[in-house]
Design a protein around this motif. Structure first.
Motif, PDB file in Angstrom:
ATOM      1  N   LEU A   1      -1.049   9.806  -1.504  1.00  0.00           N
ATOM      2  CA  LEU A   1      -0.595  10.662  -2.597  1.00  0.00           C
ATOM      3  C   LEU A   1      -0.762   9.972  -3.947  1.00  0.00           C
ATOM      4  O   LEU A   1      -1.232  10.583  -4.909  1.00  0.00           O
ATOM      5  CB  LEU A   1       0.873  11.058  -2.395  1.00  0.00           C
ATOM      6  N   LYS A   2      -0.429   8.682  -4.019  1.00  0.00           N
ATOM      7  CA  LYS A   2      -0.579   7.937  -5.269  1.00  0.00           C
ATOM      8  C   LYS A   2      -2.053   7.826  -5.660  1.00  0.00           C
ATOM      9  O   LYS A   2      -2.398   7.886  -6.833  1.00  0.00           O
ATOM     10  CB  LYS A   2       0.025   6.539  -5.137  1.00  0.00           C
ATOM     11  N   LEU A   3      -2.913   7.665  -4.652  1.00  0.00           N
ATOM     12  CA  LEU A   3      -4.349   7.543  -4.918  1.00  0.00           C
ATOM     13  C   LEU A   3      -4.917   8.842  -5.458  1.00  0.00           C
ATOM     14  O   LEU A   3      -5.762   8.842  -6.356  1.00  0.00           O
ATOM     15  CB  LEU A   3      -5.076   7.137  -3.627  1.00  0.00           C
TER      16      LEU A   3
ATOM     17  N   ALA B   1      -7.100   5.175 -10.481  1.00  0.00           N
ATOM     18  CA  ALA B   1      -7.089   3.753 -10.841  1.00  0.00           C
ATOM     19  C   ALA B   1      -6.076   2.957 -10.009  1.00  0.00           C
ATOM     20  O   ALA B   1      -6.004   1.733 -10.117  1.00  0.00           O
ATOM     21  CB  ALA B   1      -6.790   3.597 -12.327  1.00  0.00           C
ATOM     22  N   TYR B   2      -5.303   3.663  -9.201  1.00  0.00           N
ATOM     23  CA  TYR B   2      -4.288   3.027  -8.358  1.00  0.00           C
ATOM     24  C   TYR B   2      -4.927   1.988  -7.436  1.00  0.00           C
ATOM     25  O   TYR B   2      -5.885   2.271  -6.736  1.00  0.00           O
ATOM     26  CB  TYR B   2      -3.593   4.120  -7.548  1.00  0.00           C
ATOM     27  N   GLU B   3      -4.405   0.764  -7.463  1.00  0.00           N
ATOM     28  CA  GLU B   3      -5.010  -0.339  -6.723  1.00  0.00           C
ATOM     29  C   GLU B   3      -4.332  -0.625  -5.389  1.00  0.00           C
ATOM     30  O   GLU B   3      -4.730  -1.537  -4.671  1.00  0.00           O
ATOM     31  CB  GLU B   3      -5.006  -1.613  -7.575  1.00  0.00           C
ATOM     32  N   GLY B   4      -3.316   0.151  -5.053  1.00  0.00           N
ATOM     33  CA  GLY B   4      -2.653  -0.058  -3.775  1.00  0.00           C
ATOM     34  C   GLY B   4      -1.514  -1.057  -3.860  1.00  0.00           C
ATOM     35  O   GLY B   4      -1.273  -1.679  -4.894  1.00  0.00           O
TER      36      GLY B   4
ATOM     37  N   THR C   1      -9.054  -2.670  -0.042  1.00  0.00           N
ATOM     38  CA  THR C   1      -8.970  -3.775  -0.995  1.00  0.00           C
ATOM     39  C   THR C   1      -8.789  -3.211  -2.385  1.00  0.00           C
ATOM     40  O   THR C   1      -8.847  -1.997  -2.590  1.00  0.00           O
ATOM     41  CB  THR C   1     -10.252  -4.632  -0.977  1.00  0.00           C
ATOM     42  N   ARG C   2      -8.600  -4.076  -3.339  1.00  0.00           N
ATOM     43  CA  ARG C   2      -8.416  -3.620  -4.710  1.00  0.00           C
ATOM     44  C   ARG C   2      -9.642  -2.838  -5.194  1.00  0.00           C
ATOM     45  O   ARG C   2      -9.527  -1.871  -5.944  1.00  0.00           O
ATOM     46  CB  ARG C   2      -8.163  -4.822  -5.624  1.00  0.00           C
TER      47      ARG C   2
END
Length: 299
Positions: free
Chosen positions: A180-182, A187-190, A211-212
Motif C-alpha cells: 500500500l505504501k509503495l 519513492a518509498y524505499e521500504g 532492495t532499496r
C-alpha cells in the motif's frame, strides 16, 4: 526476409551506419550462439546475439532500418560509457573487486551464457557474478564477468564470491516493502529489517522483500544473515520463499501457509503480473533457521 538474409543485411548495414568492422559468427563448439561482433575504435568488441534480435524484430514488427538504428544506439552507448576500457580492468582483480556484485538468473533460461560465468546454483537459481560498469540516474549498467578472467585472479573463487556478495549488500541494502505504501509513494524505499522498531507481518499474506533500488532485488534474501534476522523478527523457525520475479521475493512464516497453496498463488501471480524475462523460478523455496540454509522444494 528469412534469418540468413536478415543476418547478411544486418552485418552490411551496421558496418555502413557505424563505420566499424562487423563480423558474423555462427554457433559452434566455442561460440554457443549465433552472434554479431562490432569492433569499435577503442579496441573493444560489442557482441550481439543475432537470433534474439531477429526473433524480437519479428515479434515486435520492427523494420530492418529500425533494428539497425537500435544497434547503432547500443554501440554509441557502449562507447560513451567507456565499456571497452572498463572491461580491460578485469585483468586486475584489485582494480575491479569493489565493482563486483551478484545477480540472480534462472539457470535453464541462461544455460549457455552461464557456461563461461562464475555462479553458485541453488535449485533453479544461479547467483551470478557481475561487474558494475556505471550507475547513473539510478540505472545500473553491468556485465557478467567471464570465468576466464576469474581463473587468472590471485584469489580463490569462494573469496571472490563472498566479497561480491558484501558489495551487493552495500549497493542494494535489503528492504521489506508494504504494498500500500509503495502504491501511494513510488519513492518509498521500504522498511529496514534491522531497525529496532520494525515488525514483520505475521499473517498468510506474507512480506515482500526487495532492495532499496527495487531492481533485481530478490537477491536480498541470499545476503548473509538476512533470512536468519527475518526469522528472529518474525519469531519463526523457518520461511517459505516465493520468488514472484527477479525483483522481489515474498517471505512467509512456515506455520502460516501451506506450500502447495503458496505454489498455486505464485503461478497465478507470475501469469498475471510478471513479464517472462523477469521470471526467476516457479518453485517454492524453504529457509530453515537451524541449518541456516535456503533450498528449493520438490515440485
Amino acid at each position: 526476409m528469412d534469418y540468413k538474409e536478415f543476418v547478411e543485411e544486418l552485418v552490411k548495414e551496421i558496418g555502413k551506419e557505424t563505420g566499424f568492422r562487423v563480423e558474423f559468427c555462427a554457433a559452434d563448439e566455442e561460440e554457443t550462439q549465433d552472434c554479431m561482433n562490432v569492433f569499435t575504435n577503442e579496441n573493444g568488441k560489442l557482441r550481439l546475439l543475432t537470433e534474439k534480435i531477429y526473433c524480437k524484430m519479428k515479434t515486435e514488427g520492427k523494420t530492418l532500418s529500425e533494428v539497425v538504428q537500435a544497434v547503432k544506439q547500443s554501440t554509441d552507448d557502449f562507447l560513451k560509457m567507456g565499456i571497452p576500457g572498463k572491461l580491460k580492468q578485469l585483468q586486475c582483480y584489485e582494480q575491479v573487486k569493489d565493482k563486483l556484485f551478484i545477480r540472480l538468473l534462472n539457470v535453464e533460461k541462461n544455460k549457455e551464457e552461464l557456461e563461461n560465468s562464475l555462479y553458485k546454483q541453488n535449485g533453479e537459481i544461479a547467483l551470478t557474478l557481475y561487474m558494475k560498469i556505471s550507475n547513473e540516474d539510478g540505472k545500473l549498467t553491468s556485465c557478467k564477468v567471464p570465468l576466464s578472467y576469474v581463473e587468472k585472479w590471485p584469489v580463490k573463487k569462494e573469496t571472490v564470491f563472498e566479497e561480491a556478495m558484501k558489495n551487493t549488500m552495500s549497493m542494494m541494502p535489503p528492504r521489506v516493502c508494504e504494498v500500500l505504501k509503495l502504491v501511494q509513494n513510488p519513492a518509498y524505499e521500504g522498511e529496514d529489517i534491522y531497525a529496532s522498531d520494525y515488525i514483520p507481518e505475521k499473517d498468510a499474506v506474507g512480506n515482500c522483500m526487495s532492495t532499496r533500488l527495487k531492481t533485481n532485488g530478490a537477491v536480498a534474501i541470499f545476503y548473509p544473515g538476512v533470512a536468519r534476522t527475518f526469522c528472529h523478527k518474525l519469531g519463526a523457525e523457518g520461511l517459505y520463499l516465493a520468488f514472484t520475479s527477479v525483483h522481489e521475493v515474498m517471505l512467509h512464516d512456515e506455520e502460516s501457509v501451506e506450500p502447495e497453496n503458496l505454489k498455486t498463488i505464485l503461478e497465478e501471480t507470475i501469469e498475471e503480473a510478471t513479464p517472462e524475462e523477469d521470471v526467476l523460478t516457479r518453485h517454492i523455496y524453504h529457509y530453515d533457521l537451524k541449518s541456516d540454509q535456503i533450498e528449493m522444494m520438490a515440485a
